[in-house]
Design a protein around this motif. Structure first.
Motif, mmCIF file in Angstrom:
data_model
loop_
_atom_site.group_PDB
_atom_site.id
_atom_site.type_symbol
_atom_site.label_atom_id
_atom_site.label_comp_id
_atom_site.label_asym_id
_atom_site.label_seq_id
_atom_site.Cartn_x
_atom_site.Cartn_y
_atom_site.Cartn_z
ATOM 1 N N UNK A 1 -1.705 18.524 -14.015
ATOM 2 C CA UNK A 1 -2.391 18.621 -15.302
ATOM 3 C C UNK A 1 -1.572 18.030 -16.448
ATOM 4 N N UNK A 2 -0.283 17.851 -16.255
ATOM 5 C CA UNK A 2 0.585 17.426 -17.352
ATOM 6 C C UNK A 2 1.262 16.083 -17.088
ATOM 7 N N UNK A 3 0.670 15.264 -16.247
ATOM 8 C CA UNK A 3 1.240 13.946 -15.972
ATOM 9 C C UNK A 3 0.979 13.006 -17.135
ATOM 10 N N UNK A 4 1.899 12.082 -17.327
ATOM 11 C CA UNK A 4 1.684 11.029 -18.312
ATOM 12 C C UNK A 4 0.970 9.870 -17.629
ATOM 13 N N UNK A 5 0.178 9.157 -18.379
ATOM 14 C CA UNK A 5 -0.544 8.023 -17.815
ATOM 15 C C UNK A 5 0.420 6.880 -17.537
ATOM 16 N N UNK A 6 0.207 6.225 -16.409
ATOM 17 C CA UNK A 6 1.020 5.081 -16.029
ATOM 18 C C UNK A 6 0.511 3.854 -16.784
ATOM 19 N N UNK A 7 1.332 3.251 -17.640
ATOM 20 C CA UNK A 7 0.853 2.101 -18.430
ATOM 21 C C UNK A 7 0.604 0.854 -17.578
ATOM 22 N N UNK A 8 1.183 0.801 -16.382
ATOM 23 C CA UNK A 8 1.014 -0.373 -15.522
ATOM 24 C C UNK A 8 -0.259 -0.319 -14.695
ATOM 25 N N UNK A 9 -0.925 0.832 -14.663
ATOM 26 C CA UNK A 9 -2.123 0.988 -13.846
ATOM 27 C C UNK A 9 -3.369 0.894 -14.713
ATOM 28 N N UNK A 10 -4.357 0.149 -14.218
ATOM 29 C CA UNK A 10 -5.628 0.022 -14.921
ATOM 30 C C UNK A 10 -6.420 1.313 -14.776
ATOM 31 N N UNK A 11 -7.055 1.771 -15.827
ATOM 32 C CA UNK A 11 -7.866 2.971 -15.777
ATOM 33 C C UNK A 11 -9.335 2.584 -15.719
ATOM 34 N N UNK A 12 -9.967 2.875 -14.608
ATOM 35 C CA UNK A 12 -11.384 2.586 -14.456
ATOM 36 C C UNK A 12 -12.175 3.883 -14.573
ATOM 37 N N UNK A 13 -13.473 3.749 -14.728
ATOM 38 C CA UNK A 13 -14.328 4.935 -14.835
ATOM 39 C C UNK A 13 -14.252 5.770 -13.563
ATOM 40 N N UNK A 14 -14.243 5.111 -12.401
ATOM 41 C CA UNK A 14 -14.207 5.842 -11.138
ATOM 42 C C UNK A 14 -12.929 6.673 -11.011
ATOM 43 N N UNK A 15 -11.819 6.116 -11.410
ATOM 44 C CA UNK A 15 -10.547 6.835 -11.325
ATOM 45 C C UNK A 15 -10.521 8.018 -12.287
ATOM 46 N N UNK A 16 -11.001 7.819 -13.506
ATOM 47 C CA UNK A 16 -11.048 8.921 -14.474
ATOM 48 C C UNK A 16 -12.000 10.017 -14.011
ATOM 49 N N UNK A 17 -13.140 9.641 -13.446
ATOM 50 C CA UNK A 17 -14.099 10.629 -12.944
ATOM 51 C C UNK A 17 -13.507 11.419 -11.784
ATOM 52 N N UNK A 18 -12.820 10.740 -10.880
ATOM 53 C CA UNK A 18 -12.196 11.414 -9.749
ATOM 54 C C UNK A 18 -11.173 12.442 -10.221
ATOM 55 N N UNK A 19 -10.324 12.066 -11.159
ATOM 56 C CA UNK A 19 -9.303 12.987 -11.658
ATOM 57 C C UNK A 19 -9.931 14.163 -12.406
ATOM 58 N N UNK A 20 -10.989 13.917 -13.136
ATOM 59 C CA UNK A 20 -11.674 15.004 -13.841
ATOM 60 C C UNK A 20 -12.281 15.997 -12.852
ATOM 61 N N UNK A 21 -12.927 15.486 -11.817
ATOM 62 C CA UNK A 21 -13.509 16.364 -10.801
ATOM 63 C C UNK A 21 -12.414 17.129 -10.066
#
Length: 54
Positions: free
Chosen positions: A14-34
Motif C-alpha cells: 500500500x505504501x510503494x512509490x511509483x517506478x518512474x521508469x515503468x509506463x502506467x497503463x489503465x490495465x495496470x492501475x485497475x489491477x492494482x486497485x482491485x
C-alpha cells in the motif's frame, strides 16, 4: 512457521512509490486497485471472524 505470519509484503504494497521508469497503463492501475480492495476485504473478514469467535 515464522514465514507464514510475515505480512511485510502486504503492508508495503500500500505504501510503494511509483517506478518512474515503468509506463502506467489503465490495465495496470485497475489491477492494482482491485488487488488493494481484495486485500482490505480479506483482512476485514479475518478481523470479523476473530472478533466473532472471541
Amino acid at each position: 512457521m515464522k514465514g507464514l505470519f510475515d505480512f511485510t509484503e502486504v503492508a508495503t504494497y500500500f505504501f510503494r512509490k511509483k517506478d518512474p521508469n515503468r509506463k502506467s497503463t489503465f490495465n495496470l492501475r485497475a489491477m492494482h486497485t482491485i488487488n488493494k480492495i481484495s486485500i482490505l476485504m480479506f483482512l476485514a473478514a479475518i478481523i470479523y471472524f476473530i472478533i466473532k469467535h472471541i
